[in-house]
Design a protein around this motif. Structure first.
Motif, PDB file in Angstrom:
ATOM      1  N   ALA A  45       0.858  -1.188   0.000  1.00 51.79           N
ATOM      2  CA  ALA A  45       0.000   0.000   0.000  1.00 51.79           C
ATOM      3  C   ALA A  45       0.886   1.227   0.000  1.00 51.79           C
ATOM      4  CB  ALA A  45      -0.895   0.016   1.236  1.00 51.79           C
ATOM      5  N   VAL A  82      -2.657   6.798   0.586  1.00 49.83           N
ATOM      6  CA  VAL A  82      -3.893   6.217   0.057  1.00 49.83           C
ATOM      7  C   VAL A  82      -5.071   6.576   0.962  1.00 49.83           C
ATOM      8  CG1 VAL A  82      -5.027   4.056  -0.580  1.00 49.83           C
ATOM      9  CG2 VAL A  82      -2.602   4.329  -0.968  1.00 49.83           C
ATOM     10  N   VAL A 110      -8.137   1.604   1.601  1.00 45.94           N
ATOM     11  CA  VAL A 110      -7.049   0.709   1.200  1.00 45.94           C
ATOM     12  C   VAL A 110      -5.701   1.221   1.694  1.00 45.94           C
ATOM     13  CG1 VAL A 110      -8.195  -0.277  -0.813  1.00 45.94           C
ATOM     14  CG2 VAL A 110      -6.936   1.857  -1.047  1.00 45.94           C
ATOM     15  N   ASP A 111      -5.674   1.838   2.852  1.00 46.44           N
ATOM     16  CA  ASP A 111      -4.454   2.459   3.348  1.00 46.44           C
ATOM     17  C   ASP A 111      -3.515   1.461   4.006  1.00 46.44           C
ATOM     18  OD1 ASP A 111      -5.897   1.932   5.632  1.00 46.44           O
ATOM     19  OD2 ASP A 111      -5.587   3.898   6.517  1.00 46.44           O
ATOM     20  N   GLY A 158      -0.233   6.949  -3.953  1.00 44.37           N
ATOM     21  CA  GLY A 158      -1.662   6.938  -3.727  1.00 44.37           C
ATOM     22  C   GLY A 158      -2.214   5.568  -4.082  1.00 44.37           C
ATOM     23  N   HIS A 159      -3.293   5.534  -4.834  1.00 39.79           N
ATOM     24  CA  HIS A 159      -3.957   4.280  -5.178  1.00 39.79           C
ATOM     25  C   HIS A 159      -3.264   3.532  -6.318  1.00 39.79           C
ATOM     26  CE1 HIS A 159      -7.331   1.592  -4.873  1.00 39.79           C
ATOM     27  NE2 HIS A 159      -7.575   1.690  -6.149  1.00 39.79           N
ATOM     28  N   MET A 160      -2.394   4.198  -7.068  1.00 40.44           N
ATOM     29  CA  MET A 160      -1.765   3.589  -8.245  1.00 40.44           C
ATOM     30  C   MET A 160      -0.240   3.589  -8.104  1.00 40.44           C
ATOM     31  SD  MET A 160      -4.254   2.692 -10.227  1.00 40.44           S
ATOM     32  CE  MET A 160      -3.461   2.475 -11.797  1.00 40.44           C
ATOM     33  N   SER A 161       0.287   2.628  -7.365  1.00 46.79           N
ATOM     34  CA  SER A 161       1.728   2.603  -7.114  1.00 46.79           C
ATOM     35  C   SER A 161       2.569   2.526  -8.384  1.00 46.79           C
ATOM     36  CB  SER A 161       2.092   1.483  -6.143  1.00 46.79           C
ATOM     37  OG  SER A 161       1.779   0.224  -6.661  1.00 46.79           O
TER      38      SER A 161
END
Length: 107
Positions: A12, A16, A20-21, A80-83
């Protein structure tokens, strides 16, 4: 699956949103009933460096110091959400080391 030798990698970003952190994923693995439970709880977060820069932290259980571990949590900094979009080099490094079963970070 863990009892049958299937390794688990959870990762993660540290920026995020709540669903989904990294804090929630840490809690998920900490609550996971497995043979690696106590070892994971006792394991420290290890700094992860890539090309001399701090890109994240790793916490794992199982395996030996020469492997990526059996239960591994990776927190990637500034993601963030898109590593793969936010930190492509760090994400690729993590995935290649996981596939090759070598430590993502060394303690």
């Amino acid at each position: 699956m863990l009892a049958n030798g299937i390794r688990l990698l959870i990762y993660a970003g540290n920026t995020v949103v709540m669903l989904v952190d990294d804090i929630g994923k840490t809690q998920f693995i900490s609550d996971l009933d497995s043979m690696f439970h106590d070892q994971f709880l006792a394991a420290p977060m290890i700094p992860w460096l890539l090309n001399g820069s701090s890109v994240g932290e790793i916490r794992g259980a199982g395996g030996r110091s020469s492997t990526a571990g059996n239960v591994t949590l990776t927190v990637i900094f500034e993601v963030g959400h898109m590593s793969p979009y936010d930190q492509p080099a760090a994400t690729l490094n993590m995935m290649m080391k996981w596939i090759d079963n070598v430590p993502i970070a060394r303690g």
